[in-house]
Design a protein around this motif. Structure first.
Motif, PDB file in Angstrom:
ATOM      1  N   CYS A 129       0.819  -1.219   0.000  1.00 14.65           N
ATOM      2  CA  CYS A 129       0.000   0.000   0.000  1.00 14.65           C
ATOM      3  C   CYS A 129       0.849   1.264   0.000  1.00 14.65           C
ATOM      4  CB  CYS A 129      -0.941  -0.013   1.202  1.00 14.65           C
ATOM      5  SG  CYS A 129      -2.202  -1.305   1.155  1.00 14.65           S
ATOM      6  N   GLY A 130       2.139   1.132  -0.278  1.00 17.08           N
ATOM      7  CA  GLY A 130       3.010   2.297  -0.373  1.00 17.08           C
ATOM      8  C   GLY A 130       3.665   2.696   0.924  1.00 17.08           C
ATOM      9  N   GLY A 131       3.540   1.856   1.970  1.00 15.67           N
ATOM     10  CA  GLY A 131       4.220   2.113   3.228  1.00 15.67           C
ATOM     11  C   GLY A 131       3.396   2.841   4.262  1.00 15.67           C
ATOM     12  N   ASN A 132       2.166   3.233   3.922  1.00 17.02           N
ATOM     13  CA  ASN A 132       1.320   3.962   4.869  1.00 17.02           C
ATOM     14  C   ASN A 132      -0.131   3.547   4.646  1.00 17.02           C
ATOM     15  OD1 ASN A 132       0.019   5.706   6.564  1.00 17.02           O
ATOM     16  ND2 ASN A 132       0.835   7.589   5.658  1.00 17.02           N
ATOM     17  N   ILE A 133      -0.777   2.994   5.675  1.00 12.49           N
ATOM     18  CA  ILE A 133      -2.164   2.558   5.533  1.00 12.49           C
ATOM     19  C   ILE A 133      -3.114   3.372   6.387  1.00 12.49           C
ATOM     20  CG2 ILE A 133      -1.567   0.191   4.872  1.00 12.49           C
ATOM     21  CD1 ILE A 133      -2.131  -0.645   7.789  1.00 12.49           C
ATOM     22  N   GLY A 163      -5.850   5.602   7.469  1.00 16.31           N
ATOM     23  CA  GLY A 163      -6.997   6.118   6.748  1.00 16.31           C
ATOM     24  C   GLY A 163      -7.449   5.248   5.588  1.00 16.31           C
ATOM     25  N   ARG A 164      -6.707   4.188   5.308  1.00 14.66           N
ATOM     26  CA  ARG A 164      -7.091   3.283   4.225  1.00 14.66           C
ATOM     27  C   ARG A 164      -8.087   2.237   4.725  1.00 14.66           C
ATOM     28  NH1 ARG A 164      -3.152   2.790   0.112  1.00 14.66           N
ATOM     29  NH2 ARG A 164      -1.991   4.751  -0.074  1.00 14.66           N
ATOM     30  N   THR A 165      -8.881   1.709   3.822  1.00 13.01           N
ATOM     31  CA  THR A 165      -9.791   0.607   4.124  1.00 13.01           C
ATOM     32  C   THR A 165      -9.232  -0.669   3.504  1.00 13.01           C
ATOM     33  OG1 THR A 165     -11.735   2.040   4.217  1.00 13.01           O
ATOM     34  CG2 THR A 165     -12.124  -0.307   3.835  1.00 13.01           C
ATOM     35  N   ALA A 181     -13.006  -0.977  -0.550  1.00 16.85           N
ATOM     36  CA  ALA A 181     -11.669  -1.211   0.016  1.00 16.85           C
ATOM     37  C   ALA A 181     -10.576  -0.669  -0.893  1.00 16.85           C
ATOM     38  CB  ALA A 181     -11.451  -2.703   0.251  1.00 16.85           C
ATOM     39  N   ASP A 182      -9.545  -0.121  -0.259  1.00 19.53           N
ATOM     40  CA  ASP A 182      -8.366   0.321  -1.009  1.00 19.53           C
ATOM     41  C   ASP A 182      -7.446  -0.853  -1.327  1.00 19.53           C
ATOM     42  OD1 ASP A 182      -8.723   3.319  -0.916  1.00 19.53           O
ATOM     43  OD2 ASP A 182      -8.803   2.851   1.228  1.00 19.53           O
ATOM     44  N   ALA A 183      -7.473  -1.877  -0.486  1.00 22.16           N
ATOM     45  CA  ALA A 183      -6.631  -3.055  -0.696  1.00 22.16           C
ATOM     46  C   ALA A 183      -7.368  -4.267  -0.134  1.00 22.16           C
ATOM     47  CB  ALA A 183      -5.277  -2.896  -0.010  1.00 22.16           C
ATOM     48  N   LEU A 184      -7.028  -5.429  -0.661  1.00 18.25           N
ATOM     49  CA  LEU A 184      -7.652  -6.674  -0.218  1.00 18.25           C
ATOM     50  C   LEU A 184      -6.567  -7.690   0.102  1.00 18.25           C
ATOM     51  CD1 LEU A 184     -10.748  -8.458  -1.579  1.00 18.25           C
ATOM     52  CD2 LEU A 184      -8.589  -9.710  -1.602  1.00 18.25           C
ATOM     53  N   VAL A 185      -6.736  -8.404   1.220  1.00 17.83           N
ATOM     54  CA  VAL A 185      -5.772  -9.402   1.663  1.00 17.83           C
ATOM     55  C   VAL A 185      -6.473 -10.747   1.795  1.00 17.83           C
ATOM     56  CG1 VAL A 185      -4.019  -9.998   3.376  1.00 17.83           C
ATOM     57  CG2 VAL A 185      -4.646  -7.597   3.019  1.00 17.83           C
TER      58      VAL A 185
END
Length: 435
Positions: A303-307, A309-311, A377-381
């Motif tokens: 996610c670029g090293g900073n999550i 505020g991200r979902t 979501a900004d990212a999914l795991v």
């Protein structure tokens, strides 16, 4: 069967299916009430049917009275918990020894007292001493019959086992156990009779070896990422060697569950106490702990090293599919770190949500299904490889998500298909050119 937990309930139901009369003793009032009402407190495919049918046939019953359950039993199995003792990693045998004393007081005649729980070497001898001290008049034998059940396929493992290990030095006890396992003799399942100590150690050795295979392929996966190799092809290439075998060569975020973490640590302590340090297993424990803790950093880096505020959507919480078991699941440190670093976590698991709630940060949002979790979501795991996650169409995921980052810790998706759909796709042990 003393203990109606995972091992006791599955074993009791399967023994009843063999035609034996089985009384399961459960001390937890809530769990006992559920069992007596026909509700199964754990998720294991096929277990509800097996329990229902054998209760209806009168071969399986549940209660809390040890004296009533064991009075006329030919064999009494101790299947209570042996958690890691807080602080030193040794198996906590207090429940085992308490059960042995209660059983001894209640028995009326010759009985085989069998440890089904995973117990350290020497436990059987200690149980024999406890029983002798409690009831000097009692005629009995002690046996060790470790379970080798995989969560999610436990009934098949019991009915069609790779092997059954029975440790006892008494021919009379062997005959009781032969009659108990007669259906498996008929299908020529391997039944291995050993001494007490050998049977006790075999369970720890088996689980530690499998944990070592998992840890080995995880480290090879990390190496593959650095040199441009594909870990799946490496695993296939070495697994075709009959001396190695294909099983447990699947890369991921580290092993968890009720057995491997506890049993590897216990074997380390047993070996240290015996003056024969198990250094390979010590390393497995350390490497696996570090791997689980480090998985969240893969997500953060993607996610670029900073999550903050991200979902982030998390698919799968249990340590493996086809179970609701959250014990030592990799999802626990992963989700905790994501929340700690400021992310909003939306999670979904087909069976483990209720078990996850007390173990994960309170801020986690639990969703109705995978698409619900992915929405916005900004990212999914992907943490657990449930089949329903494998079957998700990449286009459907992409339409639901706000961002395009996917960190697949189980390699359930095709990198080419994910890239074609516009995802920035990260997996385990596969070359970056495929991502």
């Amino acid at each position: 069967m003393i203990g109606g937990g995972y091992v006791g309930l599955v074993s009791g139901a399967c023994f009843a299916e063999f035609g034996n009369d089985v009384a399961v003793v459960e001390a937890d009032p809530a769990k006992l009430a559920a069992l007596q009402e026909g509700r199964i407190p754990i998720f294991e495919p096929g277990l509800d049917r097996l329990v229902t049918e054998n209760v209806a046939a009168g071969r399986l019953s549940f209660g809390s009275d040890i004296a009533a359950a064991v009075a006329d039993a030919e064999a009494v199995f101790i299947a209570v918990g042996t958690p890691s003792r807080r602080g030193d990693g040794h198996a906590d045998l207090s429940y085992v020894y308490a059960a042995a004393e209660q059983v001894a007081r209640a028995l009326r005649g010759y009985t085989v007292i069998v440890t089904k729980s995973t117990v350290p070497v020497g436990t059987g001898r200690r149980i024999a001493q406890i029983v002798r001290d409690t009831r000097p008049d009692l005629e009995f034998d002690v046996a060790s019959n470790p379970e080798f059940l995989r969560e999610g396929s436990a009934i098949g493992d019991f009915m069609r086992p790779d092997r059954v290990v029975i440790g006892t030095e008494s021919e009379r006890a062997r005959e009781v156990m032969r009659r108990l396992y007669r259906p498996l003799f008929l299908i020529e399942a391997p039944i291995l009779f050993t001494g007490l100590e050998t049977a006790e150690l075999t369970k720890y050795a088996a689980n530690s070896f499998l944990a070592m295979k998992i840890t080995f392929i995880n480290e090879i996966a990390d190496l593959c990422e650095r040199v441009g190799a594909d870990v799946h092809d490496v695993a296939r290439g070495i697994g075709l060697d009959g001396r190695i075998g294909r099983k447990f060569l699947h890369p991921g975020p580290g092993f968890g569950g009720s057995c491997f973490p506890k049993d590897t640590l216990a074997l380390v302590r047993i070996a240290q106490d015996a003056g024969a340090a198990a250094r390979l297993v010590e390393t497995v424990v350390a490497v696996n702990d570090a791997r689980k803790a480090g998985m969240a950093m893969r997500v953060i880096a993607a996610c670029g090293g900073n999550i903050r505020g991200r979902t982030i959507a998390v698919l799968g919480l249990t340590f493996k599919p086809e179970t609701d078991d959250m014990r030592d699941s990799p999802s626990i440190p992963i989700v905790a770190r994501l929340v700690e670093d400021g992310a909003t976590v939306r999670a979904f698991d087909p069976e483990g949500t209720e078990q996850a709630r007390p173990l994960l940060p309170g801020a986690v949002q639990y969703c109705q299904d995978a698409i619900d979790a992915a929405t916005g979501a900004d990212a999914l795991v992907v943490v657990t490889e449930w089949n329903e996650f494998r079957n998700l169409a990449p286009a459907k995921l992409r339409a639901a998500m706000r961002g395009n980052v996917v960190v697949d810790l189980r390699n359930v998706y095709d990198p080419v298909a994910m890239r074609a759909e516009g995802f920035v796709y990260h997996s385990i042990g596969r070359p970056s050119t495929a991502e």
